[in-house]
Every structure is written in C-alpha cells, then in structure tokens.
Design a protein around this motif. Structure first.
Motif, mmCIF file in Angstrom:
data_model
loop_
_atom_site.group_PDB
_atom_site.id
_atom_site.type_symbol
_atom_site.label_atom_id
_atom_site.label_comp_id
_atom_site.label_asym_id
_atom_site.label_seq_id
_atom_site.Cartn_x
_atom_site.Cartn_y
_atom_site.Cartn_z
ATOM 1 N N GLY A 41 -33.058 38.308 -3.515
ATOM 2 C CA GLY A 41 -33.429 39.708 -3.588
ATOM 3 C C GLY A 41 -33.375 40.250 -5.001
ATOM 4 O O GLY A 41 -32.914 39.594 -5.946
ATOM 5 N N ALA A 42 -33.849 41.470 -5.159
ATOM 6 C CA ALA A 42 -33.852 42.099 -6.478
ATOM 7 C C ALA A 42 -32.442 42.286 -7.022
ATOM 8 O O ALA A 42 -32.244 42.385 -8.237
ATOM 9 N N ASP A 43 -31.425 42.312 -6.112
ATOM 10 C CA ASP A 43 -30.039 42.447 -6.572
ATOM 11 C C ASP A 43 -29.353 41.104 -6.736
ATOM 12 O O ASP A 43 -28.166 41.037 -7.056
ATOM 13 N N GLY A 44 -30.067 39.993 -6.488
ATOM 14 C CA GLY A 44 -29.516 38.659 -6.673
ATOM 15 C C GLY A 44 -28.939 38.042 -5.425
ATOM 16 O O GLY A 44 -28.521 36.881 -5.455
ATOM 17 N N SER A 45 -28.884 38.759 -4.311
ATOM 18 C CA SER A 45 -28.342 38.200 -3.077
ATOM 19 C C SER A 45 -29.431 37.478 -2.305
ATOM 20 O O SER A 45 -30.621 37.754 -2.466
ATOM 21 N N MET A 46 -29.015 36.530 -1.444
ATOM 22 C CA MET A 46 -29.959 35.775 -0.631
ATOM 23 C C MET A 46 -30.333 36.579 0.610
ATOM 24 O O MET A 46 -29.469 37.153 1.282
ATOM 25 N N ILE A 47 -31.620 36.597 0.919
ATOM 26 C CA ILE A 47 -32.096 37.312 2.100
ATOM 27 C C ILE A 47 -33.103 36.432 2.832
ATOM 28 O O ILE A 47 -33.744 35.567 2.244
ATOM 29 N N ALA A 57 -25.896 24.919 7.075
ATOM 30 C CA ALA A 57 -26.626 25.091 5.823
ATOM 31 C C ALA A 57 -26.982 26.551 5.598
ATOM 32 O O ALA A 57 -26.823 27.094 4.493
ATOM 33 N N ILE A 58 -27.461 27.227 6.644
ATOM 34 C CA ILE A 58 -27.865 28.630 6.506
ATOM 35 C C ILE A 58 -26.665 29.504 6.167
ATOM 36 O O ILE A 58 -26.744 30.404 5.319
ATOM 37 N N ALA A 59 -25.499 29.236 6.814
ATOM 38 C CA ALA A 59 -24.308 30.050 6.568
ATOM 39 C C ALA A 59 -23.864 29.958 5.114
ATOM 40 O O ALA A 59 -23.453 30.957 4.508
ATOM 41 N N ALA A 60 -23.946 28.765 4.520
ATOM 42 C CA ALA A 60 -23.518 28.602 3.129
ATOM 43 C C ALA A 60 -24.505 29.249 2.163
ATOM 44 O O ALA A 60 -24.121 29.973 1.240
ATOM 45 N N VAL A 61 -25.801 29.005 2.380
ATOM 46 C CA VAL A 61 -26.811 29.523 1.451
ATOM 47 C C VAL A 61 -26.843 31.048 1.486
ATOM 48 O O VAL A 61 -27.091 31.701 0.464
ATOM 49 N N ASN A 62 -26.557 31.636 2.645
ATOM 50 C CA ASN A 62 -26.553 33.097 2.741
ATOM 51 C C ASN A 62 -25.495 33.734 1.844
ATOM 52 O O ASN A 62 -25.581 34.922 1.523
ATOM 53 N N GLN A 63 -24.486 32.956 1.442
ATOM 54 C CA GLN A 63 -23.409 33.505 0.610
ATOM 55 C C GLN A 63 -23.671 33.330 -0.884
ATOM 56 O O GLN A 63 -22.888 33.797 -1.700
ATOM 57 N N TRP A 64 -24.748 32.656 -1.234
ATOM 58 C CA TRP A 64 -25.037 32.467 -2.657
ATOM 59 C C TRP A 64 -25.353 33.808 -3.307
ATOM 60 O O TRP A 64 -25.898 34.728 -2.685
ATOM 61 N N PHE A 104 -26.869 35.427 -7.180
ATOM 62 C CA PHE A 104 -27.511 35.146 -8.466
ATOM 63 C C PHE A 104 -27.585 36.430 -9.288
ATOM 64 O O PHE A 104 -27.490 37.544 -8.746
ATOM 65 N N THR A 105 -27.757 36.230 -10.577
ATOM 66 C CA THR A 105 -28.169 37.381 -11.381
ATOM 67 C C THR A 105 -29.620 37.686 -11.023
ATOM 68 O O THR A 105 -30.384 36.779 -10.665
ATOM 69 N N PRO A 106 -30.047 38.927 -11.085
ATOM 70 C CA PRO A 106 -31.421 39.255 -10.675
ATOM 71 C C PRO A 106 -32.463 38.540 -11.537
ATOM 72 O O PRO A 106 -32.294 38.381 -12.751
ATOM 73 N N THR A 107 -33.523 38.099 -10.883
ATOM 74 C CA THR A 107 -34.688 37.580 -11.602
ATOM 75 C C THR A 107 -35.468 38.771 -12.143
ATOM 76 O O THR A 107 -35.755 39.718 -11.406
#
Length: 559
Positions: free
Chosen positions: A501-507, A526-533, A535-538
């Motif tokens: 997302g624009a705020d860096g969270s996974m959606i 896999a989905i549960a782990a990736v949902n917690q990633w 990032f800094t915003p792109t």
C-alpha cells in the motif's frame, strides 16, 4: 522510377513497330503516357509483389535523441530501480549526418519544385498566349473554309463544332482545344487555293478527331513533374512526331496525292521560317508546318509502301491491354508505402519519461527498429514500411508494454502510459526438524512506517517522470511450517500476489491462482506471514504509490 520504366518500354516497343502505322505507334505512346501519369494512383489499388533475394538483414533505426542502441528483449523487472532518468546525450556524428542529409533533401526538394514551377509556368504562358491570339482573331462563319470544314468533319465523324479563327499573323497555323476545338489560320488563308485549304483542314481536323491536343497536354504535364527525366522529354517529342505522321496518313487516306501534299507543306514551312522571329515554337498546340523533322515527313509522304492503316477499335483495345499488362506489374513491384509512427510515453502520474526504449519488430522480415524517447518524452519512427508490427515499450522499474500495431496511414500517432513494475520475492521454509520457535521479525518487529520519518527523496525534485524510489522492507516475518504437515513430510510451493500500500503495509494478499491445489494449511501460513510485512512507501516522483508484489514460498522437508 516506375514512370520511366513504362515510358522506356513504350519507346522500345514503338521502335520495333516501324512497319506498323504511325497511328498505332502514337496510340501506344499515348497509352504509356497516361499509364505513367496514373502510376501513383495504381499503386494504391494494385497488389504489391517483390523478388526475394534472401532474408533481409535486421534494420536498426537511430535514436531520435541519442546514439544507436541494439534491440533487446526485456523481462518483467524483479526490482524497482531508484534511478532518475536523464535525457540521452546526442551522438555528434549521427546528428551531423542527419543535418547534412536534411539539408541535401531540402535542396533537392526545392530544386525539384522550382523546376516544376518553371515548366508549368511556361505551359500556362503558352496557353495564355493562345487565348490572347484567339481573342484578337476574327471568326470565320461563311465561305469556302466553313464549307470544306463541315464536309471533312462529316467524313471524320466529328460531331463537335470547330471554330475557325483568322489572325493577323502571317504564318501562324495551330489547332488546340478539346470540347470547343479551335483552328487559328494565318492572315492570307482566305487567299489560298482550294487544294491547300482542303489539305490544311484535313490535317488539322485529323488532330481534333484523334484527340491529340489532350494527349499532348498530359505529356507536357507529366514532363513538367519529371522535368529532370530525359525519357519524358524524348517521349514528348516522339509523341508529337507520331501525331503529325498519323495526321499526314489520314490526309493521304482521303485521296490527296503525296507529292502535292508535300509541296503545300514545304510552302507553309518556308513561310514559317521567314517569320520565325515572330512565331513562338512553344505554343502548346499542334502545328502542321513546324520546320523541325519536316524532311522525314516529306519522305514518308512520298513513300507509297508505307503502312498508313487507320487505328481500328480492335487494334486500339489490344494496344491498351498490352500497355496495361506492362504497367500493372510495374506499379505493384516493390510497392511500399511508408509510415511515420510517433507518440509520447508518460508514467502513471502523467509525467513525460525520457529515455524509454521502444522496439518495433517485423518478424517475417527479421527486422527491428529501435528508438528512445527524447527529453520531451516523445518518440518517432520515420520511414517505416506499412504493415503489422510487434511493439515493445520498456523502461527500468516499469512493466514492459507489448502490443501488435498495424501501420497503414501515412502518420500514426499513439501515446503510452507505463505501469510500475512488480516486486518479486522468494522464500524457502524448511520443515521436518524440531518445532520452530514463534515467528520473530528479522528487523524492527511490527514497526509501522511513519511518514514523518521519511528521508529526502531526490525523485520529488525531478522535473520529468519515471523516477522511482523503491520500497525497503522494515518488518519481515517468516512463515511457520505447520507442525502436522512437517511431521507428515508434506511440502509444496505457495504462489501469492498482493500489493504494498501507499503506507508500506501489505494489502490484499491472496493465492495467485485460487484453483491452486496447494494444501490450505501451507497457504494460510504463507498468507499470515506476508500480511505482517512492512515496507517504506514506494514513491514515484515523490508521490507514494501502491505497487504489486509476487511472493513464492517454498515449503521443503529437510533431507
């Protein structure tokens, strides 16, 4: 030049047809002139054909704003590059060559247009002088000239009214006009004997019956366009000569004695020579007594064995078919219309992107053309043969655009918008050992990105588009291998798609293929782990954006 080939074939054919009548030779030349003039139109409807001499080598087109670049096939990017695009530097040698070529092209074009203008200008002046002479001439309505003109017109089958005009010129004798033909007679014409009147009218009315003036005007116009081509000058001269010979034959076929005809013709020629200073040879009209080539005409008149057969309908039709049989293949040979394909490239924010590579591929011909967008984000392919092509638009950090384009119109305009590329990440989770400890973040666990903590982004100061600041992972969670599947030694590959997302969270993290037969427990882990990633915003041009991401999680059993 196709017109040159058509005219050359006609000239060669008429040379080989010396035993045929002048009327046939004139008709062949006339048909060739008309076909040569119509060649540009025939190219639009005649199927194209080529002679293949092996496969064509790849064609590379110079960059519109820089040096030549080799064509390449780029795969979808696996990461986003934080590189601010700069306009490519111009290649000095290529630029110098392009400028020199453009100057030479402009010079040749200007010279060609100047030649056309002069040639057509002289033709217009000649027509204007004819109109001026006609306006100052007296129309004959009664008398011997009118009676003989009506009689000979009936014999020739001329239904149009022919105007006889008498000028004050001592030797001018010309015929011109199509719908309302005119014959201008010299000042002393009314004092001529009846035999000369009959001969002159028979010759001039033969020009009208044959439509020679229209054909000659078409030849003059074609020569004006191709004024630099000597074949068109030769063809125009030959056309006029054969026209005079054909009309001489028509007069002799009416029963006029050849020696008598030659005597009157010589008298008229002497009068024309005496008044040459006042007579313009450039009048666009038929003249019975032009001094040039007079000797050959007299010899032909006195040759009783010469073929003087009039042009029959069947001969006219067969000659026309023969000329068309030559013209149509020539018009279609190597026929290629060229297209200018241009446009612009922008990023998702609508900002121009310099340095984008565009490759236009013609697979059947194994040819590729490559250009890059200039500092204004514009591209242009010049001189591309019309046809179907495969286009690829690529730029680092963006998804390549691939599509088929049909280039048919002289100018094709198309704009493209790039989409940010997709991130990819691959994880390997090993099972079959001791139960794993609880998941812990490898960096700052569960730390949420705060916009206020953002570092300076150079892309925000960019004046052009395409500048991406890629995301950086700041919270990373590894999937847990389900214990019961680890004990049962069950593995698999989970393919996920989602968005940062624009705020860096996974959606919207989900299976790439909902019908994937992967074990549901592996997919949920896999989905549960990736949902917690996190990032800094792109950022694109300093503006936070969402970006797609593909994640491959390999669940494997320790051997």
């Amino acid at each position: 030049m196709k017109a040159s080939v058509i005219v050359l074939v006609a000239l060669a054919a008429t040379t080989l047809m010396r035993r045929r009548s002048a009327a046939v030779r004139h008709w062949v030349l006339s048909a060739a002139i008309v076909c040569a003039a119509a060649t540009p139109l025939l190219e639009l409807v005649v199927p194209s054909w080529h002679i293949a001499f092996g496969s064509a080598p790849p064609v590379h087109e110079r960059d519109v704003a820089g040096p030549r670049a080799a064509a390449s096939q780029r795969a979808a990017p696996t990461s986003l590059a934080a590189v601010q695009p700069e306009p490519p530097r111009p290649h000095r040698d290529a630029l110098s060559d392009a400028i020199a070529t453009a100057r030479l092209t402009n010079l040749l074009t200007a010279t060609w247009i100047a030649g056309i203008s002069i040639s057509i200008g002289l033709l217009v002046v000649g027509l204007g002088r004819l109109a001026w002479l006609a306006s100052r001439s007296r129309r004959l309505v009664t008398g011997q000239w009118i009676e003989m003109a009506e009689e000979i017109s009936r014999r020739y089958g001329i239904a149009r009214a022919v105007r006889l005009l008498q000028s004050d010129h001592p030797s001018l004798l010309v015929t011109w006009g199509l719908l309302r033909p005119r014959i201008i007679l010299p000042r002393a014409a009314c004092d001529w004997p009846a035999d000369r009147i009959r001969i002159v009218l028979s010759h001039e009315l033969a020009h009208i019956e044959r439509g020679d003036w229209l054909v000659q005007m078409m030849a003059e116009l074609l020569r004006s366009v191709y004024w630099f081509n000597p074949l068109l000058w030769i063809a125009g001269t030959r056309l006029r000569q054969e026209s005079e010979h054909a009309c001489d034959d028509a007069v002799l076929n009416l029963g006029v004695d050849g020696s008598e005809y030659a005597g009157h013709l010589l008298d008229l020629a002497r009068s024309a020579i005496r008044h040459r200073a006042r007579w313009s040879p450039d009048l666009p009209a038929a003249a019975i007594a032009r001094p040039s080539r007079l000797e050959r005409r007299v010899i032909a008149m006195l040759n009783a064995r010469l073929n003087r057969t009039p042009l029959s309908r069947s001969a006219r039709f067969m000659a026309l078919i023969a000329v068309l049989a030559v013209t149509i293949p020539i018009a279609g040979f190597g026929q290629t219309s060229f297209v200018t394909f241009s446009g612009s490239v922008v990023d998702p924010n609508g900002r121009i992107v310099p340095g984008v590579t565009l490759v236009l591929s013609d697979m059947p011909r194994d040819a590729k053309r490559e250009v890059r967008t200039d500092s204004g984000g514009r591209f242009e392919f010049v001189g591309v043969p019309a046809g179907d092509y495969a286009l690829e638009v690529s730029f680092a950090g963006f998804m390549p655009v691939r599509e088929n384009v049909a280039l048919a119109a002289p100018r094709v305009q198309r704009d493209y918008s790039l989409e940010v590329g997709t991130l990819q990440e691959t994880l390997t989770i090993v099972g079959g050992g001791d139960p794993p400890s609880s998941s812990r973040p490898t960096t700052r666990a569960n730390t949420r990105y705060q916009p206020a903590q953002a570092e300076y982004d150079p892309c925000s100061a960019s004046l052009v588009g395409g500048c991406i600041r890629p995301p950086t992972k700041i919270a990373d969670f590894k999937p847990e291998y389900p214990q019961h599947l680890s004990d049962a030694k069950v593995g698999g590959v989970v393919l996920l798609i989602g968005r940062i997302g624009a705020d860096g969270s996974m959606i919207r993290v989900q299976l790439a293929d909902p019908a994937d037969p992967i074990n549901p427990a592996l997919a949920q882990a896999a989905i549960a782990a990736v949902n917690q990633w996190q990032f800094t915003p792109t950022q694109l041009g300093g503006v936070p954006i969402e970006v797609d991401m593909k994640v491959t999680v390999n669940f494997v059993i320790r051997q």
